[in-house]
Structures are given as structure tokens and as C-alpha cells.
Design a protein around this motif. Structure first.
Motif, short mmCIF file in Angstrom:
data_model
loop_
_atom_site.label_atom_id
_atom_site.label_comp_id
_atom_site.label_asym_id
_atom_site.label_seq_id
_atom_site.Cartn_x
_atom_site.Cartn_y
_atom_site.Cartn_z
N PHE A 13 0.87 -1.13 -0.20
CA PHE A 13 -0.25 0.03 0.02
C PHE A 13 0.93 1.11 -0.09
CE2 PHE A 13 -2.71 -3.31 2.33
CZ PHE A 13 -4.08 -3.15 1.49
N LEU A 16 4.25 1.16 1.98
CA LEU A 16 3.96 -0.01 3.10
C LEU A 16 4.00 -1.26 2.55
CD1 LEU A 16 3.77 -0.53 6.11
CD2 LEU A 16 1.28 -0.38 5.60
N VAL A 18 3.41 -5.10 2.58
CA VAL A 18 2.59 -5.93 3.49
C VAL A 18 2.76 -7.40 3.24
CG1 VAL A 18 0.01 -6.15 4.21
CG2 VAL A 18 0.79 -3.96 3.70
N PRO A 37 0.19 -12.07 14.42
CA PRO A 37 -0.33 -10.97 15.10
C PRO A 37 -0.92 -9.83 14.10
CG PRO A 37 2.09 -11.25 14.96
CD PRO A 37 1.25 -12.26 14.10
N SER A 38 -1.87 -8.91 14.82
CA SER A 38 -2.51 -7.97 13.91
C SER A 38 -1.63 -7.16 13.21
CB SER A 38 -3.14 -6.95 15.05
OG SER A 38 -3.92 -5.95 14.30
N GLY A 39 -1.88 -7.03 12.00
CA GLY A 39 -1.03 -6.22 10.85
C GLY A 39 0.04 -7.06 10.32
N SER A 40 0.00 -8.34 10.42
CA SER A 40 0.90 -8.99 9.90
C SER A 40 0.58 -9.36 8.34
CB SER A 40 1.30 -10.17 10.61
OG SER A 40 0.13 -11.15 10.75
N GLY A 41 -0.71 -9.08 7.94
CA GLY A 41 -0.78 -9.21 6.71
C GLY A 41 -1.87 -10.53 6.24
N LYS A 42 -2.60 -10.82 7.30
CA LYS A 42 -3.46 -12.15 6.91
C LYS A 42 -4.56 -11.82 6.22
CE LYS A 42 -4.20 -12.29 11.59
NZ LYS A 42 -3.60 -11.28 11.78
N SER A 43 -5.32 -10.55 6.58
CA SER A 43 -6.38 -10.17 5.58
C SER A 43 -6.11 -9.85 4.34
CB SER A 43 -7.16 -9.05 6.35
OG SER A 43 -7.67 -9.09 7.55
N THR A 44 -4.99 -9.19 4.31
CA THR A 44 -4.60 -8.85 2.87
C THR A 44 -4.22 -10.14 1.94
OG1 THR A 44 -3.73 -6.84 4.15
CG2 THR A 44 -2.84 -7.49 1.65
N1 LIG Z 1 -6.21 -0.24 2.41
C1 LIG Z 1 -5.29 -0.19 3.21
N2 LIG Z 1 -4.32 0.90 2.88
C2 LIG Z 1 -3.22 1.12 3.67
N3 LIG Z 1 -2.50 0.20 4.42
C3 LIG Z 1 -3.35 -0.97 4.68
C4 LIG Z 1 -4.66 -1.14 4.04
N4 LIG Z 1 -5.13 -2.51 4.36
C5 LIG Z 1 -4.11 -2.89 5.30
N5 LIG Z 1 -3.27 -1.99 5.50
C6 LIG Z 1 -1.96 -2.33 6.36
O1 LIG Z 1 -1.26 -3.34 6.22
C7 LIG Z 1 -1.08 -3.94 7.02
C8 LIG Z 1 -1.66 -5.49 7.12
O2 LIG Z 1 -2.78 -5.31 7.23
P1 LIG Z 1 -3.73 -6.60 7.47
O3 LIG Z 1 -3.63 -7.52 6.18
O4 LIG Z 1 -5.27 -6.16 7.78
O5 LIG Z 1 -3.25 -7.39 8.64
P2 LIG Z 1 -3.85 -8.39 9.79
O6 LIG Z 1 -5.17 -9.10 9.07
O7 LIG Z 1 -2.93 -9.56 9.64
O8 LIG Z 1 -4.37 -7.97 10.83
C9 LIG Z 1 -1.16 -3.30 8.28
O9 LIG Z 1 -0.06 -2.47 8.52
C10 LIG Z 1 -2.28 -2.38 7.59
O10 LIG Z 1 -2.52 -1.13 8.30
#
Ligand SMILES: Nc1ncnc2c1ncn2[C@@H]1O[C@H](COP(=O)(O)OP(=O)(O)O)[C@@H](O)[C@H]1O
Ligand SMILES: [Mg+2]
Lengths: 242, 218
Positions: A13, A16, A18, A37-44
Motif C-alpha cells: 500500500f 508500505l 504488506v 499478530p495484528s497487521g501481519s498481513g493475514k487479511s491482505t
Molecule cells: N487499504 C489499506 N491501505 C493502507 N494500508 C493498509 C490497507 N489495508 C491494510 N493495510 C495495512 O497493511 C498491514 C496489514 O494489514 P492486514 O492484512 O489487515 O493485517 P492483519 O489482517 O494480519 O491484521 C497493516 O499495517 C495495515 O495497516
């Protein structure tokens, strides 16, 4: 042949980074549990599979189709990969039945009647036979999430992606959603699940992935690694979720 | 001169004729404004860079200038610039279309963007193309949020038609002025004109309220 294949996949992003050169290959029928951990990129990582996020490097193949193949290919991939969100995201102006029937009608081209018969069968399956006429606002969180699962299943996907499906639920409501997911796994559905439910991971997970800073740090059999984490940070992480 | 309220009744036929012109300009203008505003608003919300820039320029040009200047431009300047003859009535309708369109564009954009992004993602995730998500899911939700600010704009546009007195369109205000020129009954005439406007805006408000009531904001 692998069903979902990350090939050196990156996602940034802006500045950043990810996901960092992720390589991952999963087979049909696998239940992959993603933790970290939160922010490790699982959702992404999950959202790259159905193209809700656009990958910025490498390639990602879903059932032979590349997520970089353009809009039409993406629609095809999304019909093969159902997604369940943490916040349910049910369409508030539609009843439970209409929520489930929408995909079959507008994506698969079924008539209203056909779609609703199929939708009712799916509501039966998730234990909500008598809730078809209710609007999302009239349902509990656990019920909403089960409708959301039925909605995703209605398009007849080959893989189901779950992003913390029970995190927004009260503890006593989690099990009703987890039971539906267990059932799906037992029926042989291919699944990728971001969750902190380690009991679920042990029970039906075929593979456990621990993510850290956008990379896969551990990728192993859930039953062995949950009890004896091979990595101190994973050990630390597990001690916090359990 | 004594105030004689009964004289108001003598102007009724003329005032009704004027009010009809006002309604005609408002209705046609708003229909056009809704079409133009929806297109421009969606361009702003979902268009690529170029479409977005076009819509943005249009909206800012209109919002940054008074409607009187806009209608003067359409009526007096356009014929000089482009050799297009335009009658006062068409200039008036077009001014409402262009003017209301700009404000409606912002209303439409705001309503669509105010809908939770998760719903768009849920729609996309079941394999619907983006336009279908907008048509079947987001549009109907946005529509409910559109109604209150749209109603506001309808009333503003209706009242704006009185400014077209500057190009001599025989709408309600102009009619009032003409009657006035003949008999100098300022109090009675302008009271009657004001009542006519109140009846029209009141009817609009009432109609919109009942639509609003029937539709839950989700
Ligand atoms: N749309 C976005 N724009 C900018 N940064 C993002 C966006 N979505 C996620 N991030 C960043 O990407 C990183 C990973 O996010 P995410 O995949 O949601 O982590 P998780 O699900 O493991 O908590 C985080 O630092 C988050 O802030
Ligand atoms: Mg997440």
C-alpha cells in the motif's frame, strides 16, 4: 495440481510493503488456518486471493486463473472463492433469504423462484430455516454470520475464504458459526481461514500458517505446531490467544 | 393608499399563470438536473482520473458562480460565442438543469460514498461486476440517503427560478412585478406572490416527508 498458488506474491500500500514475496501452494480439500499478530498481513493475503486487493508483484493463481487477468477473470475467480467477513456485511435492505438469493440471481442467472428455493436450502443447512424473512438488523451476530456463509455458498464456490468470522461475536455465539464451518470442512470444502480459534485449527485444519511482517514464518501441521511452536514469536503469540 | 386584501383575488388567474411557468421551469429543470447530477456524481465517485476531473471542473464552475450570472451567460453570451439562439424559457430551464445538476452531483456522490465499503466488497466477493453491485446493492441504499438533501435542492431550485426575472421569463415573480406596475398594490401583490411560493414549497416538503417516512434509512 495446486488450487491456489502464490508465486513470489507481493502487495504494497504505497510505500508500505504488506506482503513480501509470498510463496504458497494449496491443494483442493485443504483447510488452511492463518494466524499471526495484528497487521501481519493475514487479511491482505486472503483478500488478494479474490482480488479485493490488487497484488503489486509476482503472481497469484486460483484454479488456473491469474488474479491479474482483468475484470472478467476476476469475476470468475470470485465466483469460485466465497468470502466471509468479520463484520458480516449483509445487505441491510434485503431479507436473509434475499441476501442469499442475490448471487444466484445476478451472477448465476437463476430465476427468482429457483434462486429462493436454493437459498432456503442453504438457510436450512446453516440452521436458520425459519429466519428467511428476517432483515439483518433483526438477527443476532451469530445468525447474521451464518446467513453470510450461506450467501457465499450460494454461488457454489470451490473454496471459502474466512476473515476472522467469529471475532466480532460474543463468546456464546461463536460456536454456532464454528459449527457451520466444521460441518463445511467435514464435507470436504477447501477453506482458507484467518482465525484465533485454535481448537478449530486442531480439529479440522490440515495446515497452519503463522504470518509475521508479511511473510510466512511457519507452515506446518496444526496438531504438531500448536502444541510445540517452532518459533519463539509464535509461541508468544499463541500464549496470548489462548 | 389603503390596504385592501380582497383585491388579491383579482390577480389569481394571472398569478396561477405565473406559477405554472415557475412549476414548468422547475420540473423540467430538475428532471434534467437529476440526470446530469447523477451522471456527474457517479463520475466523481467512481470515474477514473479523467472523468473525475471533468465532473469536478463542472461542479466547481457552477458552485463558484451565481445562478443569475449563469442564466445571463446562457441567454446573452452564448449566442455571441457560439451563434446559438436561445429563447428565455429554454435559457431558464437550462440554467436550472446545469445549476441543480452541480449540487445534485455532490449529493449523489456523498450518498454513494457514505454506504459502508464492506457492502461493496461483499457484492464483489460473490462475483458481481462493479456496476451490478452499484445497481442492485449500493444504489438502493444510497437512494434513501439522497431524499432529504435532494428535497432541499428542489426547494432551492424552485425559488431560484424567481431570479430569471432578469431575462424576462414570465414566471411568478415577474408576474407579480407586472401586476405591480399596473396598480401599485405592493402589499397585496407581494403577499399573494409569497403565498403562492409557500404553497408550492410546502407541497414539495410534504411530498418529500411522506416519501421519507415510507423509506427507512439503513
Ligand atoms: N487499504 C489499506 N491501505 C493502507 N494500508 C493498509 C490497507 N489495508 C491494510 N493495510 C495495512 O497493511 C498491514 C496489514 O494489514 P492486514 O492484512 O489487515 O493485517 P492483519 O489482517 O494480519 O491484521 C497493516 O499495517 C495495515 O495497516
Ligand atoms: Mg485482519
Amino acid at each position: 495440481m495446486s488450487f491456489i498458488e502464490f508465486k513470489n506474491t507481493s502487495k504494497a500500500f504505497g510505500p508500505l510493503q504488506v506482503l513480501k514475496d509470498v510463496d504458497l501452494s494449496t491443494e483442493k480439500g485443504e483447510v488452511v488456518v492463518l494466524i499471526g499478530p495484528s497487521g501481519s498481513g493475514k487479511s491482505t493475503l486472503l483478500r488478494c486471493i479474490n482480488g479485493l486487493e490488487t497484488i503489486t508483484g509476482g503472481d497469484l493463481i486460483v484454479d488456473g486463473l491469474s488474479v491479474t487477468g482483468g475484470k472478467k477473470v476476476l469475476c470468475e475467480i470470485r465466483q469460485e472463492a466465497g468470502m466471509v467477513f468479520q463484520q458480516f456485511n449483509l445487505f441491510p435492505q434485503m431479507t436473509a433469504l434475499q441476501n442469499v438469493a442475490l448471487g444466484p440471481r445476478k451472477v448465476r442467472g437463476l430465476s427468482k423462484d429457483e434462486a429462493e428455493i436454493q437459498a432456503q436450502a442453504l438457510l436450512d443447512k446453516v440452521g436458520l430455516s425459519d429466519k428467511g424473512g428476517h432483515y439483518p438488523a433483526e438477527l443476532s451476530g451469530g445468525q447474521q454470520q451464518r446467513v453470510a456463509i450461506a450467501r457465499a455458498l450460494a454461488v457454489k464456490p470451490k473454496v471459502m475464504l474466512f476473515d476472522e468470522p467469529t471475532s466480532a461475536l460474543d463468546p456464546e455465539l461463536k460456536h454456532e458459526v464454528l459449527n457451520v464451518m466444521l460441518q463445511l470442512a467435514k464435507e470436504g470444502m477447501t477453506m482458507v481461514v484467518v482465525t484465533h480459534e485454535m481448537a478449530f485449527a486442531k480439529q479440522v485444519g490440515t495446515r497452519l500458517i503463522f504470518m509475521e511482517h508479511g511473510k510466512i514464518a511457519v507452515d506446518d501441521d496444526p496438531r504438531t505446531v500448536i502444541d510445540t511452536p517452532p518459533n519463539p514469536r509464535m509461541k508468544d503469540f499463541l500464549s496470548h490467544v489462548e | 393608499m389603503q390596504v385592501d386584501w380582497s383585491i388579491m383575488f383579482d390577480f389569481i388567474p394571472q398569478l396561477i399563470a405565473g406559477a405554472k411557468v415557475t412549476i414548468y421551469i422547475t420540473v423540467l429543470g430538475l428532471i434534467g438536473g437529476i440526470v446530469l447530477g447523477s451522471i456527474a456524481g457517479l463520475m466523481r465517485a467512481y470515474g477514473g482520473k479523467i472523468l473525475n476531473a471533468i465532473a469536478f471542473t463542472y461542479i466547481e464552475l457552477i458552485r463558484g458562480t451565481p445562478i443569475v450570472v449563469q442564466v445571463m451567460f446562457l441567454y446573452f453570451a452564448l449566442p455571441v460565442l457560439a451563434d446559438i439562439r436561445i429563447d428565455p424559457m429554454s435559457a431558464a430551464v437550462l440554467a436550472i438543469v446545469v445549476n441543480a445538476g452541480a449540487y445534485i452531483a455532490e449529493i449523489v456522490r456523498g450518498a454513494f460514498l457514505s454506504i459502508n465499503k464492506g457492502l461493496t466488497e461483499a457484492g464483489l466477493a460473490i462475483g458481481m461486476p462493479h456496476w451490478k453491485v452499484l445497481l442492485y446493492i449500493i444504489g438502493p441504499l444510497a437512494f434513501r440517503r439522497l431524499i432529504p438533501p435532494l428535497g432541499n435542492q428542489f426547494i432551492v431550485s424552485l425559488k431560484d427560478t424567481s431570479l430569471f426575472i432578469v431575462i424576462g421569463v414570465g414566471e411568478l415573480t415577474r408576474t407579480g412585478q407586472e401586476i405591480m406596475a399596473a396598480n401599485f398594490r405592493a402589499v397585496e401583490i407581494w403577499t399573494a406572490v409569497a403565498i403562492c411560493y409557500l404553497i408550492m414549497t410546502g407541497t414539495m416538503t410534504f411530498a418529500l416527508r411522506s416519501v421519507e417516512k415510507r423509506m427507512k434509512i439503513l
